[in-house]
Write an enzyme that holds these catalytic residues in place. Structure first.
Site, PDB file in Angstrom:
ATOM      1  N   CYS A  50       3.907  13.525  -8.777  1.00  0.00           N
ATOM      2  CA  CYS A  50       3.493  12.146  -8.481  1.00  0.00           C
ATOM      3  C   CYS A  50       2.608  11.562  -9.576  1.00  0.00           C
ATOM      4  O   CYS A  50       2.323  10.364  -9.569  1.00  0.00           O
ATOM      5  CB  CYS A  50       2.753  12.107  -7.143  1.00  0.00           C
ATOM      6  SG  CYS A  50       3.757  12.788  -5.810  1.00  0.00           S
ATOM      7  N   CYS A  55      -0.655   7.818   5.777  1.00  0.00           N
ATOM      8  CA  CYS A  55       0.257   8.331   4.745  1.00  0.00           C
ATOM      9  C   CYS A  55       0.921   7.191   3.987  1.00  0.00           C
ATOM     10  O   CYS A  55       1.317   6.192   4.576  1.00  0.00           O
ATOM     11  CB  CYS A  55       1.368   9.167   5.387  1.00  0.00           C
ATOM     12  SG  CYS A  55       0.777  10.424   6.536  1.00  0.00           S
ATOM     13  N   LYS A  76      -0.665   3.540  -0.735  1.00  0.00           N
ATOM     14  CA  LYS A  76      -0.623   3.380   0.720  1.00  0.00           C
ATOM     15  C   LYS A  76       0.191   2.153   1.154  1.00  0.00           C
ATOM     16  O   LYS A  76       1.033   2.241   2.051  1.00  0.00           O
ATOM     17  CB  LYS A  76      -2.062   3.285   1.239  1.00  0.00           C
ATOM     18  CG  LYS A  76      -2.208   3.097   2.728  1.00  0.00           C
ATOM     19  CD  LYS A  76      -1.737   4.318   3.475  1.00  0.00           C
ATOM     20  CE  LYS A  76      -1.308   4.011   4.896  1.00  0.00           C
ATOM     21  NZ  LYS A  76      -0.016   3.350   5.012  1.00  0.00           N
ATOM     22  N   HIS A 100       4.891   4.108  -3.121  1.00  0.00           N
ATOM     23  CA  HIS A 100       4.757   5.274  -3.997  1.00  0.00           C
ATOM     24  C   HIS A 100       6.131   5.778  -4.462  1.00  0.00           C
ATOM     25  O   HIS A 100       6.624   6.791  -3.987  1.00  0.00           O
ATOM     26  CB  HIS A 100       3.988   6.374  -3.248  1.00  0.00           C
ATOM     27  CG  HIS A 100       3.677   7.589  -4.054  1.00  0.00           C
ATOM     28  ND1 HIS A 100       3.588   7.574  -5.434  1.00  0.00           N
ATOM     29  CD2 HIS A 100       3.431   8.889  -3.692  1.00  0.00           C
ATOM     30  CE1 HIS A 100       3.296   8.806  -5.861  1.00  0.00           C
ATOM     31  NE2 HIS A 100       3.216   9.608  -4.839  1.00  0.00           N
TER      32      HIS A 100
END
Lengths: 384, 384
Positions: A83, A206, A328, A332
């Site tokens: 990531c 998440c 958030k 992502h």
């Protein structure tokens, strides 16, 4: 060492996209090229960040992107650090421009995974952990960050509602970002009542799986001055590593690589955390943002939640965190995320952030890591 | 700009390996560290090249490798440029050391795919082409290189036996390499009678799918001198790109990226092709080696086969090509291949190549590309 600047930035919307990984990468790249006001032929190399090209049947993305931009002869490569791929790729491009190898390069991050479904993404994302010890033992990333969250709640004066407040803030910011994945106002109550993913983390703690691509043009100061009066200087760049597994670390409530990367970036910039006006940080889960803001030196260890409670990290606070909406709410798309953070900082520091503008911001920071922070890069930017 | 040196090199055997991708990468890395005679703690960053970590359920390999070497705090990243990943990663490490960002770094290439079977590998490898136009249309790499071979046979005075002679030579070299995948002497007749894979290419015209890992320690000249008297200088580094698809190119019998990368590397080194004593080139198929040796400037276009016929590229010829056995016989663990070429050059120039030593060699070249040459890197090395 040449001074390095961000001359232009472009991005697709983040979310569930229909176009191919090739197409979205090119869309973001063209956006960056147009924003920079340059001819594609002025680009001397392409740095692509991507993790799961296999999901859309295209790896070796560099030559495909460069060919579609009409510059097939220019070298390119793909960089992966889970990531944190985007910021690590940005760092490599920075190093090459700083060293004088290139005058201007394209840095494009991209990911296209939502079409594969949650089972595929959860499984493949777990390959980014130390799979022998973590993923293979059933510890996916929500579980690993839940362990960090539980440790934090045990160790410090913090509640699940405090973590929820991070999500509420970032959703508020995302509402003002036309390119955000989740544009929806939520309340603490919404977070608390959302489905438990891995206790104490709930669904709204998440970030989502997103598709998306972001790109910037990075160049020497000389090149920047020849093309624009409205660019951004990269004044600090730092990297660091952590033990690959959570169980290999001394503490669960701090990420060593963040501290190392931040120290190096602050040192290069000749500033401290106090000089940062706003930051885009890696909030893959709400607990991550709290830990990040402490590790970056904005708040003392254990007091990050207090800062959220007091609104200090809100867009109008004294140190706004994730004005873009963050991972958030903005979303992502893992290979794109770190580059997308730079896009946000560029727009903030060049007066292009519209409604979500952080007032009087002069210096912005990006913080992006891979997995549970095994790899990390921090960059610091200053407007001209 | 700092002078950059190769201080040590290590490699696993290439072939079908039982150990995990993590384990083989660490084995090669430890080999390089021991060869360099350094403490792992002296390594400041890790450059990993890998394409299909997903095959062995481990991407984000950098932190896993660094953690296992006892240096988890050091930054790392993974670089992918299809079959050219190793040399592209080497180039990035070179640029960082040359620029003074690091004094010593680990460059490790790795791949573990044979356990997935031929259907998986053929399918996933095709994602390295421009999949929309090539892989998705059924053109896998044997087919694409067969098109190049057919064009070459039509355009120049060359026969299928000429191509077969490349395989025979490289198998002879591989026989002397204890780490080679295919250690088997073959004849022109063996090649001609082997199964047709994609006419005119037959089984013995094709390199194998291999597992394997290779690693080197790259460092500044100052660091090298403090640790050893037997290291190798990197005197040239070049990169280039080609249109991603074969159909997008003007000619089928030349690879533009090779010419660009070679020109840049020769220029940096201040030498010409005539000064090269031997080379490790990208012979994924026999036709590739012929085209490579012409594009690198060793022979006039169309005369590469003549040079093979005359034994000029044999180990005792005037310009030995692939003394290691090349991808053809040594094997082709795609993320490792470019680094493995550097291992061979290091061993040749430091007197560690045993039976396959190229006599009186002072300057060696590595040439490694991705896909049908869409990305390419060339490096030139000189012994001390």
């Amino acid at each position: 060492m040449e001074k390095v600047c961000v001359l232009g930035a472009g991005s697709t919307k983040y979310g569930k996209l229909d176009d191919s990984i090739t197409d979205i990468t090119i869309q973001a790249s063209i956006g960056a090229i147009e924003s920079a006001g340059i001819d594609p032929k002025e680009i001397q190399a392409g740095y692509i960040s991507n993790v799961f090209g296999v999901a859309d049947k295209q790896v070796h993305l560099g030559p495909v992107v460069m060919s579609n931009l009409g510059i097939p002869e220019k070298p390119s490569l793909s960089i992966e650090s889970a990531c944190g791929s985007g910021s690590v790729s940005f760092r490599e491009a920075f190093a090459n421009v700083a060293a004088g190898f290139y005058d201007a390069v394209l840095v494009a991050g991209t990911e296209k995974v939502t079409h594969t479904g949650t089972e595929w993404t959860t499984t493949y994302f777990s390959y980014c952990s130390d799979f022998f010890y973590e993923g293979g033992a059933g510890a996916s990333f929500p579980g690993l960050f839940a362990s960090m969250a539980r440790a934090y709640l045990n160790e410090f004066k913090a509640t699940e509602e405090d973590l929820a407040a991070v999500a509420v803030k970032n959703h508020e910011n995302g509402l003002l970002n036309p390119k955000a994945h989740l544009r929806k106002k939520i309340s603490i109550d919404d977070v608390m009542k959302s489905a438990v993913v891995a206790s104490p983390l709930k669904l709204y703690d998440c970030c989502p799986f997103s598709d998306g691509a972001s790109a910037v043009i990075l160049c020497s100061e000389k090149f920047a001055k020849e093309h624009s009066k409205n660019y951004v200087n990269v004044i600090g760049s730092g990297r660091g590593g952590s033990p690959a597994t959570l169980q290999g670390r001394d503490h669960m409530t701090t990420i060593p690589s963040t501290k190392l990367a931040a120290q190096a970036a602050y040192k290069m910039a000749g500033i401290t955390a106090k000089d940062i006006d706003f930051a885009e940080v890696h909030d893959c889960f709400t607990i991550a943002e709290v830990v990040d803001t402490e590790d970056l030196g904005f708040f003392e260890k254990g007091t990050g939640v207090q800062a959220v409670r007091e609104g200090r990290t809100a867009r109008n606070g004294d140190i706004p965190i994730n004005p873009s909406g963050g991972l958030k709410a903005k979303g992502h798309p893992i290979g794109a995320t770190g580059v997308g953070q730079v896009v946000e900082v560029f727009e903030q520091l060049t007066g292009k952030a519209g409604e979500r503008t952080v007032k009087d911001a002069k210096i912005g920071l990006t913080h992006n890591f891979g997995a549970t922070g095994a790899s990390c890069a921090v960059h610091i930017f200053q407007g001209v």
